[in-house]
Design a protein around this motif. Structure first.
Motif, short mmCIF file in Angstrom:
data_model
loop_
_atom_site.label_atom_id
_atom_site.label_comp_id
_atom_site.label_asym_id
_atom_site.label_seq_id
_atom_site.Cartn_x
_atom_site.Cartn_y
_atom_site.Cartn_z
N GLN A 132 0.71 -1.19 -0.19
CA GLN A 132 -0.17 -0.21 -0.18
C GLN A 132 0.97 1.25 -0.06
OE1 GLN A 132 -3.88 0.35 0.25
NE2 GLN A 132 -2.77 -1.54 -1.06
N PHE A 133 2.30 1.01 -0.05
CA PHE A 133 3.19 2.23 0.32
C PHE A 133 4.62 2.23 -0.72
CE2 PHE A 133 1.31 2.79 3.68
CZ PHE A 133 0.46 3.59 4.56
N GLY A 134 3.83 0.87 -1.76
CA GLY A 134 4.75 0.89 -2.85
C GLY A 134 6.05 -0.03 -2.89
N ILE A 135 6.07 -0.69 -1.55
CA ILE A 135 7.21 -1.46 -1.20
C ILE A 135 6.54 -2.76 -1.67
CG2 ILE A 135 8.99 -2.11 0.50
CD1 ILE A 135 9.02 1.28 1.14
N VAL A 136 7.66 -3.93 -2.28
CA VAL A 136 7.50 -5.47 -1.97
C VAL A 136 8.23 -5.65 -1.07
CG1 VAL A 136 7.52 -7.42 -3.29
CG2 VAL A 136 7.66 -4.87 -4.74
N HIS A 137 7.11 -6.81 0.07
CA HIS A 137 7.65 -7.25 0.80
C HIS A 137 8.05 -8.83 1.32
CE1 HIS A 137 7.09 -8.42 5.00
NE2 HIS A 137 6.95 -7.70 5.47
N TYR A 138 8.83 -9.12 1.46
CA TYR A 138 9.39 -10.17 1.14
C TYR A 138 9.84 -11.07 3.05
CZ TYR A 138 10.04 -9.73 -3.74
OH TYR A 138 9.91 -9.10 -4.74
N CYS A 139 9.65 -11.68 3.46
CA CYS A 139 9.94 -12.78 5.25
C CYS A 139 11.32 -13.78 5.07
CB CYS A 139 9.03 -12.60 5.92
SG CYS A 139 8.07 -13.99 5.12
N THR A 140 11.58 -13.86 5.71
CA THR A 140 12.01 -15.21 6.19
C THR A 140 11.70 -15.88 7.67
OG1 THR A 140 14.00 -14.72 7.72
CG2 THR A 140 14.58 -14.20 5.47
N MET A 141 11.83 -17.11 7.42
CA MET A 141 11.17 -17.94 8.36
C MET A 141 12.57 -18.48 9.41
SD MET A 141 7.81 -17.32 8.84
CE MET A 141 6.24 -16.54 7.85
N GLY A 142 11.86 -18.48 10.97
CA GLY A 142 12.86 -19.13 12.06
C GLY A 142 12.51 -18.77 12.99
N LEU A 143 13.23 -20.10 13.86
CA LEU A 143 13.19 -19.83 15.33
C LEU A 143 13.87 -18.67 15.38
CD1 LEU A 143 12.10 -19.96 18.09
CD2 LEU A 143 12.91 -22.27 18.51
N ASN A 144 14.21 -18.00 16.01
CA ASN A 144 15.31 -17.14 17.00
C ASN A 144 16.64 -18.23 18.27
OD1 ASN A 144 15.12 -15.23 19.22
ND2 ASN A 144 13.41 -15.52 18.32
N SER A 145 17.04 -17.25 17.56
CA SER A 145 18.50 -17.99 18.66
C SER A 145 18.05 -17.91 20.12
CB SER A 145 19.99 -17.39 18.20
OG SER A 145 19.75 -15.98 18.33
N LYS A 146 17.32 -16.01 20.21
CA LYS A 146 17.25 -15.92 21.66
C LYS A 146 16.50 -17.41 22.09
CE LYS A 146 17.21 -11.77 24.33
NZ LYS A 146 18.74 -11.98 24.32
N GLU A 147 14.87 -17.76 21.77
CA GLU A 147 13.96 -18.01 21.87
C GLU A 147 13.99 -19.42 21.88
OE1 GLU A 147 10.26 -15.21 21.61
OE2 GLU A 147 11.31 -15.38 20.09
N ALA A 148 15.70 -19.57 20.83
CA ALA A 148 16.02 -21.19 20.89
C ALA A 148 15.89 -21.45 22.14
CB ALA A 148 16.73 -21.54 20.03
N ASN A 149 16.32 -21.63 23.51
CA ASN A 149 16.79 -21.98 24.89
C ASN A 149 15.31 -22.13 25.32
OD1 ASN A 149 19.46 -21.25 24.95
ND2 ASN A 149 18.97 -19.42 24.13
N GLY A 187 7.51 -22.64 3.15
CA GLY A 187 6.39 -22.80 1.48
C GLY A 187 6.32 -21.54 0.82
N LYS A 188 5.33 -20.88 1.69
CA LYS A 188 4.24 -19.46 1.10
C LYS A 188 4.77 -18.41 0.68
CE LYS A 188 1.06 -20.69 4.50
NZ LYS A 188 -0.22 -21.21 4.23
N GLU A 189 4.70 -17.99 -0.35
CA GLU A 189 4.63 -16.76 -1.09
C GLU A 189 5.08 -16.22 -0.25
OE1 GLU A 189 2.44 -14.01 -4.49
OE2 GLU A 189 1.24 -15.21 -3.18
N GLY A 190 6.49 -15.13 -1.07
CA GLY A 190 7.15 -14.86 -0.73
C GLY A 190 8.00 -14.21 0.37
N VAL A 191 8.27 -16.06 0.93
CA VAL A 191 9.48 -15.88 2.33
C VAL A 191 10.74 -16.58 1.00
CG1 VAL A 191 10.02 -18.39 3.58
CG2 VAL A 191 7.17 -17.40 3.40
N VAL A 192 11.82 -15.69 1.65
CA VAL A 192 12.96 -16.17 0.75
C VAL A 192 14.34 -17.00 1.17
CG1 VAL A 192 11.76 -14.20 -0.97
CG2 VAL A 192 13.76 -13.74 1.10
N ALA A 193 14.07 -16.84 3.09
CA ALA A 193 14.69 -17.56 3.29
C ALA A 193 14.65 -18.15 4.46
CB ALA A 193 16.17 -16.88 3.77
N ILE A 194 15.73 -18.82 5.49
CA ILE A 194 15.13 -19.67 6.91
C ILE A 194 16.26 -18.55 7.73
CG2 ILE A 194 15.62 -21.50 8.08
CD1 ILE A 194 13.11 -22.08 5.87
N GLY A 195 15.30 -18.46 8.29
CA GLY A 195 16.28 -16.83 9.51
C GLY A 195 15.67 -16.40 9.99
#
Length: 301
Positions: free
Chosen positions: A62-79, A96-104
């Motif tokens: 809605q502001f002219g920017i294409v949004h992607y993301c990465t999926m992961g469990l961050n290290s802090k909360e892995a504890n 496997g969702k649309e726009g997911v470009v990495a594990i992280g």
């Protein structure tokens, strides 16, 4: 054109989106991360992951920017191991969702056994779904944690070109580049890596596999760090083609390996239309004039 390949825009305002778009940012990547306090239920992770592939993707558009993301469990909360086990069961539903470009972003924080366990599990997940990996290097004992991150990644058979090692500084950059990884640099006000230091790194090491980001989040940070650093590079005499590599092309090349990110996503984007809604929700409030590209009645707020 710029890409900010590490920014937590769920924490930012619509004013930030407008400023980013005006500064030339065409795309962002939002890594799943820690929210400032520990989550206590797996449902909060589920809702957060859904926001990254849903509402936030829409809000950016809605502001002219294409949004992607990465999926992961961050290290802090892995504890929190019992909760982390549940998150690991959840992640395959989202990678496997649309726009997911990495594990992280994954890796180490305090470099505990639990962090190591879930880092390794997520490296295996990345291999299984053939996605790049975004590594968070620790704030404490950074060099040790960075080297360990790469050692473990190689132990699991990942190709360094599929791995972006982030939050580098002067003591880690040479080894990261020498070993064939992408080297991310976070530009933070008064801490981490400043724009002036970033200029010197590019002068010393060149632009290959170096990526500049803001990691702007809920703390004191700057969502315009990438274009501001690019401007400083120009004033410092760095060639335009080198600036493009570190603020645009390298990120596109690295995360484009996911098959989810392509330059045409923004070059051929549909015209901006703020009359659109998602699940009945709009970025506007009552009485505000929607921005519609090509409309003759557009009113600047």
């Amino acid at each position: 054109m710029y890409i900010d390949p590490h920014i937590h825009v769920v924490s930012r305002t619509t004013d930030d989106y407008e400023a980013m778009q005006k500064a030339g940012i065409v795309a962002v990547i939002e890594p799943a991360f820690w929210l400032g306090q520990p989550r206590t239920e797996v449902g909060s992770f589920k809702d957060y992951f859904s926001t990254l592939v849903g509402w936030e993707r829409f809000r950016a558009s809605q502001f002219g920017i294409v949004h992607y993301c990465t999926m992961g469990l961050n290290s802090k909360e892995a504890n929190n191991e019992p909760l982390a086990e549940q998150v690991m069961e959840l992640l395959p539903l989202y990678v496997g969702k649309e726009g997911v470009v990495a594990i992280g972003e994954i890796g180490y924080d305090d470099q505990t056994e639990a962090e190591d366990k879930f880092y390794r599990l997520q490296l295996e997940l990345a291999k299984e779904v053939d996605l790049p990996v975004l590594i968070h290097t620790p704030h404490r004992d950074k060099r040790k944690g960075t080297i360990r991150s790469m050692d473990v990644s190689e132990e699991h058979g990942l190709d360094p070109k599929m791995v972006i090692v982030d939050h580098n500084n002067e003591e880690t950059v040479k080894e990261v580049l020498d070993r064939g990884y992408y080297a991310g640099f976070t530009i933070y006000p008064h801490t981490k890596m400043g724009s002036e230091r970033m200029v010197e790194i590019v002068k010393q090491y060149g632009p290959e596999r170096i990526i500049v980001n803001s990691a702007a989040d809920w703390g004191i940070s700057d969502p315009l760090a990438v274009p501001k650093t690019a401007d400083l590079m120009r004033k410092s005499g760095i060639p335009e083609e080198h600036i493009k590599l570190v603020t645009y092309q390298n990120a596109l090349t690295a995360f484009g390996q996911s098959g989810q990110m392509d330059e045409q996503d923004w070059l051929n984007a549909a015209p901006l239309d703020q009359t659109k809604k998602m699940s009945g929700n709009s970025v506007l409030r009552g009485g505000q004039t929607p921005r519609v590209e090509g409309s003759s009645d557009f009113v600047e707020n």
